[in-house]
Design an enzyme around this catalytic site. Structure first.
Site, PDB file in Angstrom:
ATOM      1  N   HIS A 186       1.075  -0.989  -0.168  1.00 30.90           N
ATOM      2  CA  HIS A 186       0.012   0.134   0.136  1.00 30.90           C
ATOM      3  C   HIS A 186       0.587   1.180   0.287  1.00 30.90           C
ATOM      4  CE1 HIS A 186      -3.327   2.839   0.774  1.00 30.90           C
ATOM      5  NE2 HIS A 186      -4.035   1.666   1.521  1.00 30.90           N
ATOM      6  N   GLU A 283      -0.378   1.719  -5.573  1.00 32.04           N
ATOM      7  CA  GLU A 283       0.302  -0.070  -4.976  1.00 32.04           C
ATOM      8  C   GLU A 283       0.002  -1.247  -5.888  1.00 32.04           C
ATOM      9  OE1 GLU A 283      -3.045   0.075  -2.056  1.00 32.04           O
ATOM     10  OE2 GLU A 283      -3.288   2.452  -2.101  1.00 32.04           O
TER      11      GLU A 283
END
Length: 307
Positions: A186, A283
């Site tokens: 992330h 991401e």
């Protein structure tokens, strides 16, 4: 090779090349020759600092196995940690490169799984082709088993180069039964969100989570350059293995990967009024279930470099 074992504790210096943690009798040793050293981070949490021969640097907190900083030789940090991030082991660290494992997003267990909520250990540190490298390890325990009852090993290798940050994530099924998982890195990039853009996603199938994340709208990306003009939460399926991020601050970052099949772009806009202007998330993800039989492994790599 230097073996490093650390946990939450205070730091004392025993010699120029050795650090020791007092509490719980756990020691930590790192040779300066490897370019890896242990330091006390925010909230008294232990972190590793990796330094390349060219003075690029990365910081990794053992809580969550989270890379919180990647500075190139100029000293400019290309990652972003949110101002509301806490370092108390109650919540995951909000920023840098958190792990989403064994679940991305909401689902049967807690949001983004538990990989970012657990202490990782240091398996080894080394000098990889002249660059500082460290491998972290996460195994199942009572906390993970309470929500996901499987035995596993996660290895996360991080290498800092002159103008690059390389990671390798390897998940192994150590159980006697099969399991499936989803996962993502992330990554928060420091950026001017109004000026930032990502190239390389044209033609991808999209799942747009705006306005309803529970019912994403299917589509196809037709733009050469994706921008962040407002709230953005979009999945790109079967994304290419190379993207180019212009962070709007004068840097162009090449994002290469192997075996991360999907990509996610996210910026919360005014949902995070204090900081949304200062970052974008690009991401690498694996959003389709990865099924591993006992003894099987899955590996994915990511390479961030300055264009």
């Amino acid at each position: 090779m230097a073996i490093v074992s650390v946990s939450n504790s205070f730091l004392t210096f025993n010699s120029p090349n050795q650090l020791r943690f007092n509490r719980r009798g756990v020691s930590a040793m790192a040779s300066s020759a490897t370019g890896v050293r242990v330091a006390e981070g925010q909230g008294n949490l232990p972190k590793l600092i990796l330094t390349s021969p060219q003075n690029s640097e990365a910081e990794i907190y053992l809580f969550g196995g989270c890379i919180t900083s990647w500075k190139v030789a100029s000293g400019k940090d290309l990652l972003f940690v949110r101002p509301d991030a806490v370092f108390n082991k109650i919540k995951p660290i909000s920023g840098g490169i958190p792990h989403c494992f064994p679940q991305f997003g909401p689902g049967q267990i807690q949001q983004h799984g538990f990989g970012r909520n657990m202490d990782w250990s240091v398996l080894d540190s080394e000098n990889s082709d002249g660059n500082a490298a460290v491998t972290l390890e996460l195994k199942d325990g009572p906390y993970s088993r309470a929500m996901w009852d499987f035995g596993f090993q996660a290895l996360f290798k991080v290498i800092v180069g002159a103008d690059s940050l390389s990671t390798e994530l390897k998940i192994t099924n150590t159980d006697n039964k099969a399991f499936s998982f989803t996962t993502a890195l992330h990554t928060y990039f420091r950026a001017s969100s109004a000026e930032a853009s990502v190239r390389g996603l044209k033609g991808c199938k999209t799942l747009n989570k705006d306005p309803d994340p529970k019912n994403p709208i299917e589509g196809k990306e037709d733009r050469d350059e994706v921008t962040f003009p407002g709230f953005l939460d979009c999945v790109y399926l079967d994304a290419p293995n190379e993207l180019l991020l212009d962070n709007g601050l004068g840097d162009k970052i090449i994002i290469k990967n192997t075996n991360w099949s999907d990509a996610v772009l996210w910026n919360p806009h005014t949902q995070m009024e204090a900081c949304y202007r200062d970052f974008v998330c690009v991401e690498n993800a694996k959003l389709g279930d990865v099924k591993l039989e006992p003894g099987q492994s899955w590996t994915a790599t990511q390479l961030l470099s300055i264009s």
